[in-house]
Design an enzyme around this catalytic site. Structure first.
Site, short mmCIF file in Angstrom:
data_model
loop_
_atom_site.label_atom_id
_atom_site.label_comp_id
_atom_site.label_asym_id
_atom_site.label_seq_id
_atom_site.Cartn_x
_atom_site.Cartn_y
_atom_site.Cartn_z
N GLU A 233 8.60 -7.35 -0.64
CA GLU A 233 7.18 -7.61 -0.36
C GLU A 233 6.38 -6.83 -1.37
O GLU A 233 6.66 -5.65 -1.62
CB GLU A 233 6.75 -7.12 1.04
CG GLU A 233 7.18 -8.01 2.17
CD GLU A 233 6.59 -7.58 3.51
OE1 GLU A 233 5.45 -7.05 3.55
OE2 GLU A 233 7.28 -7.78 4.52
N GLU B 38 10.52 -3.61 8.09
CA GLU B 38 9.78 -2.34 8.13
C GLU B 38 10.11 -1.54 9.39
O GLU B 38 9.24 -1.17 10.17
CB GLU B 38 8.27 -2.60 8.04
CG GLU B 38 7.87 -3.24 6.71
CD GLU B 38 6.36 -3.33 6.48
OE1 GLU B 38 5.62 -3.31 7.46
OE2 GLU B 38 5.96 -3.43 5.31
C1 BGP Z 1 3.81 -5.74 5.75
C2 BGP Z 1 4.42 -6.70 6.71
C3 BGP Z 1 4.04 -8.11 6.52
C4 BGP Z 1 2.72 -8.36 5.84
C5 BGP Z 1 2.29 -7.33 4.84
C6 BGP Z 1 0.84 -7.41 4.40
O1 BGP Z 1 3.63 -4.53 6.36
O2 BGP Z 1 5.83 -6.65 6.68
O3 BGP Z 1 4.30 -8.79 7.70
O4 BGP Z 1 1.80 -9.01 6.55
O5 BGP Z 1 2.55 -6.05 5.27
O6 BGP Z 1 0.02 -6.85 5.37
P1 BGP Z 1 -1.27 -7.57 5.89
O7 BGP Z 1 -0.83 -8.91 6.36
O8 BGP Z 1 -1.78 -6.74 6.99
O9 BGP Z 1 -2.19 -7.65 4.73
#
Ligand code: BGP
Length: 483
Positions: A381, A198
């Site tokens: 993701e 990201e």
């Molecule tokens: C993305 C990231 C991850 C992950 C995901 C979910 O932005 O790349 O590392 O954690 O989001 O977010 P969160 O863990 O805050 O629910």
């Protein structure tokens, strides 16, 4: 629903959110070692002593601090990433469970500070090298293709406190050294690499400044040096292993809808998309896009790029595009903060954390991306953070998660029909891990439940949720058995 033969099915984790193993195996310190647990709606904080020795709480994944500040732990605060879900000691068991679900790809990140505890070290840390080798060999044993993120929100602390931060161009050179080390070490095992997770989360935006130390100008400088580091990584990886593929990784949540059909809102949407695609325009096309001057100008940044840097960006283009997709958002001409309106979309549902669940937004994003770049794409993701209830018999009934993945996978199939060259799906957090945004364990994404709570209690035992069996059916049928 048809997916191409050889489509990659899997899941993704990040070292800092899963591994733990703080202080083990010779690893150096990273930012998240000093990041507290937040809660739903309560931001996480990084704890530092400032130049006067006063305790300061600083929010954010890349905290806005001075090099002479000292990261410290504070009694009474909890730092969940230090143990996380102890993937450091559980990886064999965890990868076996992923294989049982029919995974053909596993996205994980290497922690830079395990390979170079101090990034200026001349030789790598053998324990770190051996640890990841064993992980990749375990994946191969189950015919799982590793997809490796080189940097996923875990900058070694020495970047800030020894080198003055990413605005120091030397950091990009150390990054190249790190990439040369890992690609040389693992080229027999790893064929797919991603440079920065990201990367666009570090993009200066209206209203994005932390506590006012860092200026937009410095923030852009940091991003530019990350672009250079990414280009150097691509060139180094291809030189060492001409067969490997190196991709970018962009946060495409949010994709955008204009709030109304008012012409001004439509233009606001165009600008929001430019914001969203800015980093991949550089990484995929190899040059700063036409709207750069205007976009940065609005933040008071004068844009100049040297011929030498421009030549490097051009040579170091990535081979494929990957992204995270969680939600869509609304934009309107009136909203000043990051262009995003706080209004809710009445046509979609929201999670307990306020994220819009919008499967068709994924199809929309895939078409948009492919129309723009025409390079292979992976969704690396996507998932639902939800509270799960562990039943007495160890089961977890999570129909909401099944529905979420089914609906998103269906939209991917439609995008493939639309003509998009989509190569894989690694959903987020197949094993419950620490949330990046809130530091909670109770924001769970996994098909595998981990017995650990928001305060660090629990046995860390793993168990299969209902969604485990569902996704096994989907993955093993190459996406044909969705209902
Ligand atoms: C993305 C990231 C991850 C992950 C995901 C979910 O932005 O790349 O590392 O954690 O989001 O977010 P969160 O863990 O805050 O629910």
């Amino acid at each position: 629903m048809k997916f191409p033969k050889g489509f990659f099915w899997g899941g993704a984790i990040a070292a800092n959110q899963a591994e733990g193993g703080y202080g083990e195996g010779g690893r150096g310190e990273i930012i998240s070692d000093y990041t507290t647990a937040g809660a739903n709606g309560v931001p996480r904080q990084n704890t530092y002593l400032n130049e006067k020795g006063e305790l300061v709480y600083v929010p954010g994944l890349f905290p806005d601090v001075k090099p002479d500040w000292k990261p410290v732990t504070v009694e009474g605060e909890y730092y969940p990433n230090r143990i996380a879900v102890d993937f450091y000691h559980h990886y064999k068991e965890d990868i076996a469970l992923l294989a049982e679900m029919g995974f053909t790809m596993f996205r994980l990140s290497i922690c830079w500070a395990r390979i170079y505890p101090d990034i200026t070290d001349e030789t790598p840390n053998q324990q770190g090298i051996d640890y990841y080798r064993d992980i990749f060999e375990t994946c191969r044993k189950y015919n799982i293709e590793p997809l490796v993120t080189i940097s996923h929100y875990d900058d070694p602390l020495c970047i800030t406190h020894k080198l003055g931060g990413w605005e120091n161009r030397a950091v990009a050179d150390y990054f190249e050294k790190y990439v040369r080390t890992i690609v040389s070490e693992y080229k027999d095992l790893v064929k797919y690499w991603l440079t920065f997770n990201e990367i666009n989360s570090a993009l200066p935006r209206k209203g994005s400044m932390g506590n006012g130390i860092e200026s937009h100008v410095a923030s852009f400088e940091r991003l530019h040096n990350r672009f250079l580091a990414s280009a150097k990584a691509v060139l180094a990886a291809h030189e060492i292993d001409p067969e490997c593929h190196v991709g970018c990784m962009i946060a495409i949540g949010p994709s955008f809808y204009p709030e109304t059909c008012k012409p001004e809102d439509m233009m606001a949407m165009v600008e929001a998309h430019q914001n969203n695609f800015f980093c991949s325009d550089v990484q995929v096309r190899g040059y700063y896009p036409s709207y750069t001057k205007k976009m940065l100008g609005q933040l008071g940044i004068e844009f100049n790029v040297s011929q030498e840097d421009a030549a490097l960006l051009k040579k170091g283009k990535v081979d494929f595009y990957t992204f995270s997709y969680y939600m869509t958002n609304i934009v309107s001409a009136g909203s000043t903060d990051e262009l995003i309106s706080s209004k809710k979309n009445p046509y979609v549902k929201y999670t307990d954390w306020g994220w819009a669940v919008d499967p068709s937004g994924l199809r929309f994003a895939l078409n948009l991306i492919y129309d723009r770049y025409q390079v292979p794409i992976m969704v690396v993701e996507n998932g639902l953070g939800a509270v799960d209830k562990l039943e007495e018999d160890g089961s977890v009934h999570d129909p909401y998660r099944i529905e979420y993945h089914r609906d998103h996978i269906k939209e991917m199939a439609k995008a493939i029909e639309d003509g998009v060259d989509l190569r894989g799906y690694t959903m987020w957090g197949p094993i419950d891990i620490v949330s990046a945004g809130t530091g909670q364990m109770s924001k769970r994404y996994g098909f595998i439940y981990v017995d650990r709570d928001d305060k660090g209690n629990g046995t860390l035992a793993r168990s299969r949720k209902d969604s485990f069996w569902y996704i096994q059916k989907v993955y093993k049928s190459n996406g044909e058995e969705l209902d």
